[in-house]
Motif scaffolding. Structure first.
Motif, mmCIF file in Angstrom:
data_model
loop_
_atom_site.group_PDB
_atom_site.id
_atom_site.type_symbol
_atom_site.label_atom_id
_atom_site.label_comp_id
_atom_site.label_asym_id
_atom_site.label_seq_id
_atom_site.Cartn_x
_atom_site.Cartn_y
_atom_site.Cartn_z
ATOM 1 N N ALA A 121 0.841 -1.210 0.000
ATOM 2 C CA ALA A 121 0.000 0.000 0.000
ATOM 3 C C ALA A 121 0.873 1.255 0.000
ATOM 4 C CB ALA A 121 -0.924 -0.009 1.208
ATOM 5 N N GLY A 122 1.952 1.226 0.785
ATOM 6 C CA GLY A 122 2.867 2.356 0.797
ATOM 7 C C GLY A 122 3.466 2.606 -0.571
ATOM 8 N N LEU A 276 -7.822 4.120 1.393
ATOM 9 C CA LEU A 276 -8.249 4.716 2.655
ATOM 10 C C LEU A 276 -7.215 5.709 3.180
ATOM 11 C CD1 LEU A 276 -9.760 1.623 4.516
ATOM 12 C CD2 LEU A 276 -11.001 3.525 3.481
ATOM 13 N N ALA A 277 -5.935 5.335 3.085
ATOM 14 C CA ALA A 277 -4.884 6.230 3.557
ATOM 15 C C ALA A 277 -4.870 7.523 2.748
ATOM 16 C CB ALA A 277 -3.521 5.533 3.464
ATOM 17 N N ASN A 309 4.025 4.390 5.504
ATOM 18 C CA ASN A 309 3.431 3.058 5.580
ATOM 19 C C ASN A 309 4.460 1.960 5.307
ATOM 20 O OD1 ASN A 309 0.282 2.739 5.947
ATOM 21 N ND2 ASN A 309 0.615 4.692 4.935
ATOM 22 N N MET A 310 5.352 2.211 4.365
ATOM 23 C CA MET A 310 6.403 1.222 4.123
ATOM 24 C C MET A 310 7.312 1.079 5.353
ATOM 25 S SD MET A 310 7.438 1.879 0.124
ATOM 26 C CE MET A 310 8.356 0.344 0.007
ATOM 27 N N ALA A 311 7.670 2.211 5.946
ATOM 28 C CA ALA A 311 8.514 2.174 7.145
ATOM 29 C C ALA A 311 7.796 1.484 8.298
ATOM 30 C CB ALA A 311 8.915 3.586 7.543
ATOM 31 N N GLY A 317 4.716 -2.481 12.202
ATOM 32 C CA GLY A 317 3.560 -1.707 12.620
ATOM 33 C C GLY A 317 2.330 -1.972 11.765
ATOM 34 N N LEU A 318 1.375 -1.061 11.840
ATOM 35 C CA LEU A 318 0.099 -1.155 11.137
ATOM 36 C C LEU A 318 0.025 -0.080 10.057
ATOM 37 C CD1 LEU A 318 -2.199 -1.405 14.299
ATOM 38 C CD2 LEU A 318 -1.368 -3.309 12.908
ATOM 39 N N PRO A 319 -0.979 -0.131 9.182
ATOM 40 C CA PRO A 319 -1.185 0.967 8.236
ATOM 41 C C PRO A 319 -1.463 2.277 8.970
ATOM 42 C CG PRO A 319 -2.461 -0.966 7.589
ATOM 43 C CD PRO A 319 -1.929 -1.236 8.960
ATOM 44 N N ALA A 320 -1.084 3.371 8.355
ATOM 45 C CA ALA A 320 -1.246 4.688 8.980
ATOM 46 C C ALA A 320 -1.756 5.688 7.964
ATOM 47 C CB ALA A 320 0.084 5.168 9.560
#
Length: 577
Positions: A121-122, A276-277, A309-311, A317-320
């Protein structure tokens, strides 16, 4: 008096393309960063960190992950979104919009699958930003956004009833109808102690919001709950009993193990996360712009969201995305620059280092109460009700998106909602094809490095100072609202009366109605009188309804421009000397 047509013409000399991807942090530092700015940003960063702490843990648990994953996301992604983004005020981290899709990915592909979907997604967001698709994301119809946002709120609320009532149900179905069937079949398992603790936490949050709105209600409520449970010897599930101790440090970044053959199965979920992001981050940036009068760079923001998001994925972690409530808190707390968002992440890291063991005492029932409030805030009941009085096409889009989100799948809901909106729009345009809009649907990002300010409009008509007239040409639909609002925000501060000429507007959709209502409300709050002039028969009923909803001396409906001028002159004559 000004005659303003909604024509936006590009400058003959365009700035370099790379200027649109320069982070706002660089812009701020280039303009000069003072100790006063640092003081304000520090206070705002600490305030937002206190708000973000309980939300990050609660959203992670609701997503089917562990609470530390939420903190990792808020720290890593929150820092990068502020440092690299195109908004001065954006606060990034996990949000309620991701709860459903994250829970689904974890249940089907495991946590490694979620990490891969987040990284994919990132990458999609970075590509979208580079190809300048942020402009188009701005034009997602509001009924689609409201429909799936309200649907997500219902799903979050439903999923939290297990912890709120203390059912203790393992392996609860992800299907909303299935959840409620299970709840009603297990009513005898309700824990009165857990229910009282959750209800008390909910009541405390509501009381704090009403009587101490500046207090960090979530954190206070969780602290009280964490203190009461052991003091009274309450037998309730806590973060510690459910997930163990939280780590003191961030994990080392690593490349997740994955099977390339799984990527096709993950792509739909990754695309949903990216969508969504992108939508929520740009909505948050627009809200921040409206509160501050600043302008964000949408495609720079998408690239920053992609990197963050990639980081986040590499750190486990989770999506942000940009969080609207936390961004608004940042602004209200005095944040001036992206440094406040970076400091918010630093404060969260410090809290994690110093107080991680204490989080284990927080009861899950208290976190459920926090998420009930989050769901209520996401539901946008008022806007949902407003759209229910919109034209039939918009209502169908809204209801279909909402029901598909709750009962079927979020990805399907978005796809169907956008396609239905396009069909409704094409149907409307079939009756208005002879009307030229003269409105560019591709709004360029603002370049504040090379000094290309928007051109001021040229005065005309010769009516007295304090009266301005704007003319909208063409359908006032979801694709042109952003442009109109941007133009109307440039109104001179000394303006007392605004005449909005609507003679060439053949239709106004739900998003246009919402934008027009917001503009009228903002104008009235500044003491300005708005006159809606020369409406076409197709829009007259809608405008009469707006007039009834805004009863008073600040909104008038004029059948002709001459009548509008008479109302304006009479209004000026009544102004005190």
């Amino acid at each position: 008096m000004y005659n303003r047509d909604l024509h936006i013409k590009s400058s003959t000399s365009r700035p370099p393309e790379w200027h649109l991807f320069v982070p706002k942090l660089y812009t701020v530092l280039r303009q000069g960063y003072s100790w006063a700015d640092l003081r304000h940003d520090t206070v705002a960063g600490l305030t937002v960190a206190i708000v973000a702490l309980p939300l990050a843990m609660a959203l992670a648990i609701a997503s089917g992950a562990t609470p530390d994953k939420g903190l990792i996301t808020a720290i890593i992604a929150g820092f990068l979104i502020s440092a690299l983004g195109g908004s001065r005020f954006q606060i990034g981290g996990p949000t309620g919009a991701f709860v459903v899709v994250v829970f689904d990915v974890i249940s089907r592909h495991g946590y490694d699958g979620l990490i891969m979907a987040t990284i994919l997604a990132g990458f999609m967001l970075i590509i979208a930003g580079i190809f300048r698709l942020g402009t188009f994301i701005k034009y997602i119809p509001q009924p689609v956004v409201t429909g799936f946002t309200t649907g997500i709120a219902v799903i979050i609320f439903s999923s939290q009833m297990n912890a709120f009532f203390g059912f203790g149900i393992d392996g609860l179905s992800a299907d909303v109808l299935g959840q409620w069937q299970t709840y009603f079949s297990q009513l005898h398992k309700i824990s009165p102690v857990t229910l009282l603790l959750a209800a008390g936490t909910l009541a405390l949050i509501i009381l704090l919001r009403n009587y101490a709105p500046k207090a960090p209600g979530f954190l206070i409520a969780l602290t009280v709950g964490a203190a009461i449970a052991p003091l009274l010897g309450l037998s309730v599930s806590t973060i510690g009993s459910q997930f163990g101790d939280l780590p003191h440090f961030l994990p080392a970044p690593s490349i997740p193990t994955f099977n390339i053959a799984d990527i096709p199965d993950l792509l739909p979920s990754a695309a949903t996360i990216a969508f969504l992001a992108g939508v929520e981050s740009l909505l948050s940036a627009v809200v921040a712009d409206g509160m501050t009068g600043r302008r964000h760079r949408s495609n720079c923001e998408l690239v920053a969201q992609g990197v963050a998001n990639m980081a986040s994925g590499f750190f486990g972690g989770l999506p942000a995305t940009g969080a609207i409530a936390r961004t608004a808190t940042n602004i209200k707390s005095g944040g001036r620059t992206p440094v406040s968002g970076m400091l918010h992440a630093a404060f969260l890291l410090l809290i994690m280092f110093l107080f991680a063991p204490l989080a284990g005492y927080v009861p899950l029932a208290c976190l459920a109460a926090v998420l009930v409030i989050v769901a209520w805030n996401m539901s946008e009941i008022g806007r949902f009700a407003q759209f229910m009085s919109a034209p039939i096409g918009d209502r169908l889009v809204l209801i279909s998106t909402f029901l598909l989100t709750v009962l079927v799948d979020l990805t399907v809901a978005i796809e169907v909602g956008v396609v239905m909106s396009a069909l409704v729009f094409m149907h409307r345009m079939a009756g208005a094809v002879e009307v030229a809009t003269h409105v560019s649907l591709i709004e360029e990002d603002h370049d504040d490095l090379n000094g290309f300010p928007a051109k001021a409009y040229i005065p005309g008509h010769g009516l007295p100072d304090g009266v301005e007239t704007y003319e909208i040409t063409g359908p006032f639909f979801f694709g042109t609202v952003s442009l109109l609002v941007d133009v109307l925000e440039r109104i001179d501060a000394n303006t007392k009366i605004i005449i909005l000429r609507l003679r060439n507007v053949p239709l106004i959709d739900a998003t246009g109605t919402s934008a027009l209502a917001d503009f009228i409300s903002r104008s009235q709050s500044k003491g300005r009188v708005v006159i809606l002039s020369e409406p076409q028969p197709s829009t007259r009923e809608l405008l009469h309804r707006l007039q009834n909803e805004n009863a008073g001396a600040h909104l008038h409906l004029a059948a002709s421009f001459d009548e509008a001028k008479k109302i304006a002159l009479a209004g000026l004559a009544e102004e005190p000397e």
